[in-house]
Write an enzyme that holds these catalytic residues in place. Structure first.
Site, PDB file in Angstrom:
ATOM      1  N   ASN A   1       0.836  -1.189   0.000  1.00 50.09           N
ATOM      2  CA  ASN A   1       0.000   0.000   0.000  1.00 50.09           C
ATOM      3  C   ASN A   1       0.879   1.249   0.000  1.00 50.09           C
ATOM      4  O   ASN A   1       1.791   1.365   0.821  1.00 50.09           O
ATOM      5  CB  ASN A   1      -0.891  -0.054   1.255  1.00 50.09           C
ATOM      6  CG  ASN A   1      -1.374   1.305   1.704  1.00 50.09           C
ATOM      7  OD1 ASN A   1      -1.777   2.127   0.897  1.00 50.09           O
ATOM      8  ND2 ASN A   1      -1.335   1.530   3.009  1.00 50.09           N
TER       9      ASN A   1
ATOM     10  N   CYS B   1       4.410   4.494   9.630  1.00 46.45           N
ATOM     11  CA  CYS B   1       4.190   4.527   8.180  1.00 46.45           C
ATOM     12  C   CYS B   1       5.533   4.504   7.463  1.00 46.45           C
ATOM     13  O   CYS B   1       6.369   5.383   7.668  1.00 46.45           O
ATOM     14  CB  CYS B   1       3.405   5.780   7.804  1.00 46.45           C
ATOM     15  SG  CYS B   1       2.989   5.846   6.049  1.00 46.45           S
TER      16      CYS B   1
ATOM     17  N   ASN C   1       2.797  -1.992  12.542  1.00 52.70           N
ATOM     18  CA  ASN C   1       2.457  -1.208  11.379  1.00 52.70           C
ATOM     19  C   ASN C   1       2.962  -1.978  10.159  1.00 52.70           C
ATOM     20  O   ASN C   1       3.520  -3.072  10.294  1.00 52.70           O
ATOM     21  CB  ASN C   1       3.115   0.179  11.470  1.00 52.70           C
ATOM     22  CG  ASN C   1       2.314   1.246  10.739  1.00 52.70           C
ATOM     23  OD1 ASN C   1       1.874   1.041   9.612  1.00 52.70           O
ATOM     24  ND2 ASN C   1       2.139   2.388  11.379  1.00 52.70           N
TER      25      ASN C   1
ATOM     26  N   CYS D   1      14.421 -40.425  10.394  1.00 52.96           N
ATOM     27  CA  CYS D   1      13.509 -39.295  10.643  1.00 52.96           C
ATOM     28  C   CYS D   1      13.993 -38.461  11.818  1.00 52.96           C
ATOM     29  O   CYS D   1      14.197 -38.990  12.924  1.00 52.96           O
ATOM     30  CB  CYS D   1      12.094 -39.814  10.911  1.00 52.96           C
ATOM     31  SG  CYS D   1      10.882 -38.500  11.258  1.00 52.96           S
TER      32      CYS D   1
END
Length: 439
Positions: A75, A137, A202, A382
């Site tokens: 964005n 931001c 953010n 394994c």
């Protein structure tokens, strides 16, 4: 009784689901629709000083999986591009119309004490329940000395938090950037500045894709692109880690957390709450699926509480924190092996290919009497890495089963092969601890 009622930094909310500061919270009509859908609160899209910013045309780049599901959005939109007074007037109106819902005012300002304080006072006077400081931001605003340009400097995080706390008497949330080496540095700075809570994460600095025809990042603006803020389900693991680190850190463990990052379902929200969050904020999921997704979130979380016998969210809030440890505190002697359920196996072979090519050659492929294929785990090879379980397309087809090897709990600081181990052990103890046999 409303089991989902909660308190976030001293603010009562009918449920833990708030919309994050973003396009869905930019104006009256959006917020009203959100409240009609059942959201407990919103963080209004970030407010700044006038004149308003100018946003670009073409704002989102998208990262799809192979089925074209959106797993992340890049964005490049900035803070609200509407006048401050318009936003404040709409906040006042909604506060009167929806007295049982929470509105937090997000804000951002240039690095000037008077500007921060004057803007905070104006927002507080609109009737918001709290103020969120957008210090994260990663694009556009940081080039102007705001957003992550402040959030990446601990001294500035502390300073701006303190400025706002000095002039308002409502809770202050400091929103942290993930674009930092250690989230604890910023969280501790916010606490020193007097923050009542931190909001995180953010968006993550990113370029989502490159248009190979235009040869430019997306979204493209007149043939060029830029870095932006990445959000969506893909960032959830980053957000979980950072929330968990703050919740278990002695200096910040009592700091309230409003969690953000890739929350799409009730389970996502529950995971953040189990790691100490008091509530969650959602953005991308609402943008992709609409405000009604909160119905499933509310119903799912209520069912979870009922199934587990929890009377409220606080009954399991932070319950996972004691089990979040550093790597060197894990038990090296713990052993687990893969087990393939033949009844549910569809014989696709993905487990064999993944293990054979990229792991430990611990799954063999054998032709069976009916002409099909059997996949068999070789226990001796394994190592319990879990890769086969994760690539298998059939849920629960591959199970990881713990093995009782009779060995005691042993961590790396105690391990005889650790060159920094302090205590001296005898060869007999070494064999007992590691389970090794050198005969």
């Amino acid at each position: 009784m409303n089991k989902l009622a909660c308190n976030i930094a001293g603010i009562d909310s009918i449920n833990p689901f708030w919309l994050a500061s973003a396009p869905p919270t930019d104006k009256y009509i959006n917020v009203v629709r959100a409240f009609e859908a059942g959201w407990g609160g919103v963080v209004w899209k970030t407010l700044g000083i006038d004149p308003p910013v100018i946003n670009m045309s073409s704002r989102y780049g998208v990262h799809h999986d192979r089925s074209r599901n959106v797993i992340g959005i890049n964005n490049i939109e900035l803070i609200t591009d509407r006048p401050l007074e318009t936003n404040l007037r709409e906040i006042e109106q909604i506060r009167k119309e929806w007295p049982d819902r929470v509105i937090i005012g997000s804000m951002m300002a240039p690095l000037d004490e008077n500007t921060w304080k004057e803007l905070a006072i104006k927002i507080a006077n609109s009737g918001v329940h709290g103020i969120e400081l957008n210090l994260g931001c990663p694009h556009g605003m940081c080039e102007r000395g705001m957003g992550s340009a402040i959030g990446q400097v601990p001294e500035l995080v502390e300073q701006t938090t303190r400025w706002v706390k000095e002039v308002v008497d409502i809770p202050v949330f400091t929103k942290l950037t993930p674009n930092i080496t250690d989230i604890l540095v910023a969280a501790e700075a916010a606490k020193r500045g007097g923050a009542d809570a931190v909001s995180l994460i953010n968006t993550v600095n990113s370029i989502a894709t490159v248009d190979l025809d235009l040869m430019a990042p997306t979204p493209t603006v007149d043939g060029k692109g830029t870095h932006g803020g990445y959000c969506g389900s893909a960032v959830k693991p980053i957000a979980l880690h950072m929330v968990g680190e703050i919740a278990r850190n002695p200096e910040t463990r009592n700091l309230q957390i409003s969690a953000i990052g890739g929350i799409e379902t009730w389970r996502d929200a529950a995971e953040f709450i189990a790691l100490g969050a008091s509530g969650v904020q959602v953005c991308t999921a609402a943008m992709l699926y609409g405000f009604r997704i909160v119905d499933d979130m509310i119903a799912g979380l209520e069912n979870f509480l009922d199934e587990k016998g929890y009377a409220s969210l606080s009954a399991f809030q932070g319950k996972a924190i004691p089990n979040v440890v550093n790597w060197n505190e894990l038990n090296i002697n713990f052993d687990t092996k893969a087990f393939i359920n033949k009844d549910s196996c569809i014989e696709c072979g993905r487990c064999h290919i993944a293990c054979e090519d990229t792991s430990h050659q611990a799954i063999t492929m054998q032709q069976n009497a009916s002409g099909g294929r059997d996949f068999v785990v070789v226990d001796d090879e394994c190592v319990g890495c879990n890769l086969c379980k994760h690539v298998c397309p059939v849920p629960e087809c591959i199970e990881m089963r713990p093995v009782d090897n009779g060995l005691p709990v042993l961590t790396w600081p105690e391990h005889p092969k650790n060159p920094l181990r302090v205590d001296i052990v005898s060869p007999e103890n070494t064999l007992a601890e590691t389970g090794e046999n050198h005969e």
